[in-house]
Structure formats: C-alpha cells, structure tokens
Design a protein around this motif. Sequence first.
Motif, PDB file in Angstrom:
ATOM      1  N   ARG A 366     -23.062 -63.256 -62.877  1.00  0.00           N
ATOM      2  CA  ARG A 366     -23.690 -64.302 -63.701  1.00  0.00           C
ATOM      3  C   ARG A 366     -23.129 -64.264 -65.116  1.00  0.00           C
ATOM      4  O   ARG A 366     -22.836 -65.313 -65.710  1.00  0.00           O
ATOM      5  N   LEU A 370     -21.094 -67.118 -67.352  1.00  0.00           N
ATOM      6  CA  LEU A 370     -21.626 -67.638 -68.617  1.00  0.00           C
ATOM      7  C   LEU A 370     -20.755 -67.306 -69.815  1.00  0.00           C
ATOM      8  O   LEU A 370     -20.874 -67.949 -70.863  1.00  0.00           O
ATOM      9  N   LYS A 372     -18.344 -67.006 -72.796  1.00  0.00           N
ATOM     10  CA  LYS A 372     -17.587 -68.042 -73.511  1.00  0.00           C
ATOM     11  C   LYS A 372     -16.238 -67.530 -73.998  1.00  0.00           C
ATOM     12  O   LYS A 372     -15.385 -68.309 -74.384  1.00  0.00           O
ATOM     13  N   GLU A 379     -25.705 -62.155 -75.061  1.00  0.00           N
ATOM     14  CA  GLU A 379     -26.192 -63.504 -74.739  1.00  0.00           C
ATOM     15  C   GLU A 379     -25.943 -63.872 -73.281  1.00  0.00           C
ATOM     16  O   GLU A 379     -26.616 -64.746 -72.736  1.00  0.00           O
ATOM     17  N   ASP A 380     -24.978 -63.214 -72.652  1.00  0.00           N
ATOM     18  CA  ASP A 380     -24.628 -63.532 -71.269  1.00  0.00           C
ATOM     19  C   ASP A 380     -25.494 -62.766 -70.261  1.00  0.00           C
ATOM     20  O   ASP A 380     -25.415 -63.030 -69.057  1.00  0.00           O
TER      21      ASP A 380
END
Length: 458
Positions: A366, A370, A372, A379-380
């Motif tokens: 996941r 996600l 970036k 944050e991921d």
Amino acid sequence: MPKILLIDDDPTFCLMLSTFLKRQHYEVKTAYTANEGLKLLKAEPFELVLTDFRLPDKNGLELLEQIRVLTTEVPVILMTHYADIRTAVKAIKMGAFEYLAKPINPDETLLTIKKALSRNTRSGEVSESTIPMRSSFSFVKGASPQSLQLEEYIALIAPTSMSVIIEGESGTGKEYVARKIHQSSKRHNKPFVAIDCGALSKELAGSELFGHVKGSFTGAMADKEGQFEAANGGTLFLDEIGNLSYEIQVKLLRAIQERKVKKIGSNTDLDVDVRIIAATNEDLVQAVSRGEFREDLYHRLNEFKINIAPLRERHADILIFAEFFLEVANHELERHVHDFDAAVTVALERYSWPGNLRELKNVVKRAVLLAKGAEITLEDLPPEIAYHIPEPTTIVAQPDATRVAPVTDLRSATERSEKELILDMLERVKYNKSKAARLLNIDRKTLYNKMRQYNIDA
C-alpha cells in the motif's frame, strides 16, 4: 570446468571452501583482499565471483561496484554475517546474484552456485538486477535467533520423509516454511500440493482429498482426482488441519498409515506415496484434550514439530522482510520506490504486527502505491502504524551500582546475540558439543573458539 574466484580474508575458511568446491569439479582461485581479487579478475576470465562482504580494504558494495565496471556478465554471490543482511539486500539491488549467510551451509552454497552458473549460461549474460526472490517461490532468511533456529530445523527435517506439524499465528509464513522443506527435500522435483482445510466444507472434503468416481453422489458428473493422488511422489500441505471433520480425520489417518486412498464411490484402493506437512494456528494438543482432534492422528502427524514465532518476537527480521516486500511491490506495481525514510524504519520496528508477515506485506505494498517520491514516508503508512505508541513496559528499578547501560554498539549486540544462541543450543543438547556444532551449522573447532571467546564454561 567452471572457474570460480573466491575472495575472503580468512585463509582457513578459503581452504575449506575451495577444497569442497574442487571436489565438486570447480576450478577455484583464491584472493584475500578485494584489490587482489580485482587484479585476478582483470588478468583471467571467471564464471563466478564468491566474496565475503567484509574485507580488509573494501566492503561488498564497493567491491561489487568495481566488479561491475570490469564485467556485467559474471554473477557475484555475497557471503555475509546476519548483522549485514540488510546491506546485502541492497547489494542485490545493485546487481549481486544472491547472498549466503555465514556460517554457510555447503549444500545451500552449492545449489546457489549452480543456479548462478546455469542462469548465466542460459541467458548469455547476467540476469537482470532483481532480487531472486521474485521467482514463483522465495524463502527469505531472517536474522533473529528464532529465524536461525527455524533454518536449522528445516535443514534437519527436509532430507527425511517424516511428517511435520507447523504451528504459528496467522500470517507467520507457515506455507512458505512447508514449501522450503519440500524444495530442500528429495521430493523437490515432484508436486507440492497445498490445501486450505478451513475452506473445505464437510460434504466436499472427502472428494477434494481422496477424489470421487462419476455418479457417486449428486453433482458428480465426472471422475475427480483427489489431492492425495495429485501429490503422489511429492508433498501434501494441509493448512489449518484442525478444521477437518472427525470423519475425514479417520480417513486421513488410514491414508497416511496405509499409503492408500479410496475414491468416493470406488471399491478399489490407489497406492500413494505422499509426505504430509500440516499447519495450524491453534494448539492441537488442546484440541485433542477437548476431543476435537483425534489423538492417534495427531501423533501420526507429529513426527516433528516446528513453531514459528510471531513477528513481534523477531525484531531483527522486520526490516529484512520489509526490504523484500518493497522489491516485490515495486515489481508487481511497476513502481520505483527505493527505500524507507528513517522515521518509517522506526515506525515499522516499533509496531507490534498482530497480522505478522501478511500484514507487513500489505502495508508495504500500500505504501509503495501511495509513495510520491523515491522513498516511503510516514504519510504513506496507515496512521495506526505511523503513530503507534507501544504499550508501556514495567521496568524493575536497579541500584545505580548494578544498573546495566543499554547496548548501543552494533558489534556488541551481535556478539551478545551469538553468545545467547550458542548457550541456548548447548543447554538444549545437554552440552553435547558435537551435536551443538552440527545444529549450529559450524565445525567443532569453531564452536570451541566461540566458547572461549565468550567465556562459556562447558
């Protein structure tokens, strides 16, 4: 005769390994430093480089980089102690073929060398820079004492035909262990058939395991081959075996004892030669005491038992598996995320992982989706993992004079772990040093040296 360049600064180890490889019909040249190895590689052709990760003048990453300048066609196998495995995984990303954990296992070493040489011969060039675990089956070696013991048990039990029970929480990798046992056994070129007994209905379990003949019951429109028959000559893995009904347990016991199965609706027996590996996330001894599992079947299956520790008890394994799952996710999702940032590694190691390896794999996949940038950030991660606060532990106060300072030196921590593993093994075998050395996969001389080093009184 394939020509191997062996680079290691331990002359005794080099002599032992080169002698073993020469007996296997390989030509071996030895170098004791990275620079000496590079000179030999420039001077003459080699089919394979086998090198220690820690050398007096360079580490494995520096050496690998310079080898790749000289040639992209020669596969490189790293040999590393468990404390360096995470770095070794990075080396594989840079183009190394595989890593071997020290103390090395001769059979595993020989198998890895054959794979490297056959792949190089088949393609005409070194395989693409990917972790070899992307194959249809891959078994990742952990660095924790529990993982080291698991490796020992697999090496011991695999060559036999004994039945095995694998116990462990959901998601700990029981099927991977079963497959590793099969692939390391004499049956490795025969089928490995896995069945989830928890997914079998009471009505269809007999048909699935033993097969049926056409017309034997409503819906039996054709003859069906059972999984025992499909696994003939190989290994049958029965996952969550505690879910089988009592009636099927009786038939299973007969099939194992007599090596015969009878299809539903048939009057004839089929001879089968199948090794059984069973797995469960419950305590079968308790199930036997409750009358939910046949005691005779339990004892027939329990010729050898392996307990897989949950991930929360294998702290040293978390980042190793996370690195591996990162590579798998990149491959599956066609992404190019290279690493975890420092805060993420802390969060991964701090979390308790109730879902074990399966949960870790899903979280990393996941996060890769996600991400970036080139790194996974907090944050991921799911918030419950990124900002997890561990349960407070009760610390018993000690007088200042006896309080032990925390170990922050990596070498000290590694030595302490090694000492604990040796002590545990010696106690388990009642200080039979020959047996302890064999189970630790080292020779007696090495064991005696380690015992002197750590002041272990035998």
